[in-house]
Scaffold this motif. Structure first.
Motif, mmCIF file in Angstrom:
data_model
loop_
_atom_site.group_PDB
_atom_site.id
_atom_site.type_symbol
_atom_site.label_atom_id
_atom_site.label_comp_id
_atom_site.label_asym_id
_atom_site.label_seq_id
_atom_site.Cartn_x
_atom_site.Cartn_y
_atom_site.Cartn_z
ATOM 1 N N ARG A 53 76.130 19.202 3.719
ATOM 2 C CA ARG A 53 77.834 18.882 3.625
ATOM 3 C C ARG A 53 78.914 19.616 4.166
ATOM 4 N NH1 ARG A 53 77.536 18.482 -3.158
ATOM 5 N NH2 ARG A 53 76.194 16.622 -3.487
ATOM 6 N N SER A 54 80.101 19.318 4.507
ATOM 7 C CA SER A 54 80.502 20.343 5.603
ATOM 8 C C SER A 54 81.658 21.405 4.768
ATOM 9 C CB SER A 54 81.251 19.159 6.500
ATOM 10 O OG SER A 54 80.797 19.003 7.726
ATOM 11 N N ARG A 55 81.723 22.134 5.346
ATOM 12 C CA ARG A 55 82.971 23.233 4.212
ATOM 13 C C ARG A 55 83.908 23.227 5.599
ATOM 14 N NH1 ARG A 55 79.174 28.070 0.791
ATOM 15 N NH2 ARG A 55 78.771 26.279 -0.522
ATOM 16 N N LYS A 57 87.062 25.268 7.347
ATOM 17 C CA LYS A 57 87.629 26.761 7.192
ATOM 18 C C LYS A 57 88.282 27.012 5.991
ATOM 19 C CE LYS A 57 91.547 26.618 9.900
ATOM 20 N NZ LYS A 57 92.046 27.088 11.287
ATOM 21 N N ARG A 58 89.211 28.319 5.202
ATOM 22 C CA ARG A 58 89.313 28.515 4.348
ATOM 23 C C ARG A 58 89.408 30.464 4.267
ATOM 24 N NH1 ARG A 58 84.032 28.302 3.233
ATOM 25 N NH2 ARG A 58 83.244 29.421 2.160
ATOM 26 N N ALA A 73 84.470 26.716 9.007
ATOM 27 C CA ALA A 73 84.192 25.856 9.051
ATOM 28 C C ALA A 73 82.564 25.684 9.205
ATOM 29 C CB ALA A 73 84.752 24.571 9.525
ATOM 30 N N SER A 74 81.527 25.718 8.035
ATOM 31 C CA SER A 74 80.164 25.908 8.377
ATOM 32 C C SER A 74 79.606 24.306 7.258
ATOM 33 C CB SER A 74 79.736 26.951 7.424
ATOM 34 O OG SER A 74 80.259 26.796 6.291
ATOM 35 N N ASN A 75 78.062 23.957 7.836
ATOM 36 C CA ASN A 75 77.786 23.262 6.918
ATOM 37 C C ASN A 75 76.739 24.236 6.153
ATOM 38 O OD1 ASN A 75 78.447 21.012 8.659
ATOM 39 N ND2 ASN A 75 77.380 20.782 10.321
ATOM 40 N N THR A 76 76.456 23.191 4.955
ATOM 41 C CA THR A 76 75.294 23.715 4.211
ATOM 42 C C THR A 76 74.637 22.245 3.471
ATOM 43 O OG1 THR A 76 75.087 24.887 2.239
ATOM 44 C CG2 THR A 76 76.652 23.220 2.161
#
Length: 91
Positions: A53-55, A57-58, A73-76
């Protein structure tokens, strides 16, 4: 239960040596890791699904200073349990 305990239980239930069970377990985990790292999902019917799942940026906060920081932003990896696993946990 830790990985060696799981391998020992697998060896006992499948009538394998502990070394062979550990090898099978390692290969299974390697295949799941490889597949999910490519962005594909791994679905084990009744057990669950592993997926990426992609997160986005925040904005976050530095807990020491309170200063606002941008979290990139990152993937998890996510795991969604299957119906049979949910039922086994709730019975």
């Amino acid at each position: 239960m830790r990985k060696p305990d799981l391998a020992a239980a697998l060896a006992e239930r499948a009538d394998l040596t502990k070394d062979k069970a550990n090898e099978v377990l390692n290969e299974l985990l390697d295949q799941i890791t490889l597949t999910v790292s490519k962005g594909e999902s791994v679905s084990l019917i009744g057990f669950g699904t592993f997926e990426t799942r992609s997160r986005a940026k925040r904005m976050g906060k530095n807990p020491q200073t309170g200063a606002a920081i941008e979290i990139p932003a990152s993937n998890t990896v996510a795991f969604k349990p299957g119906k049979a696993l949910k039922e086994a946990c709730n019975s």
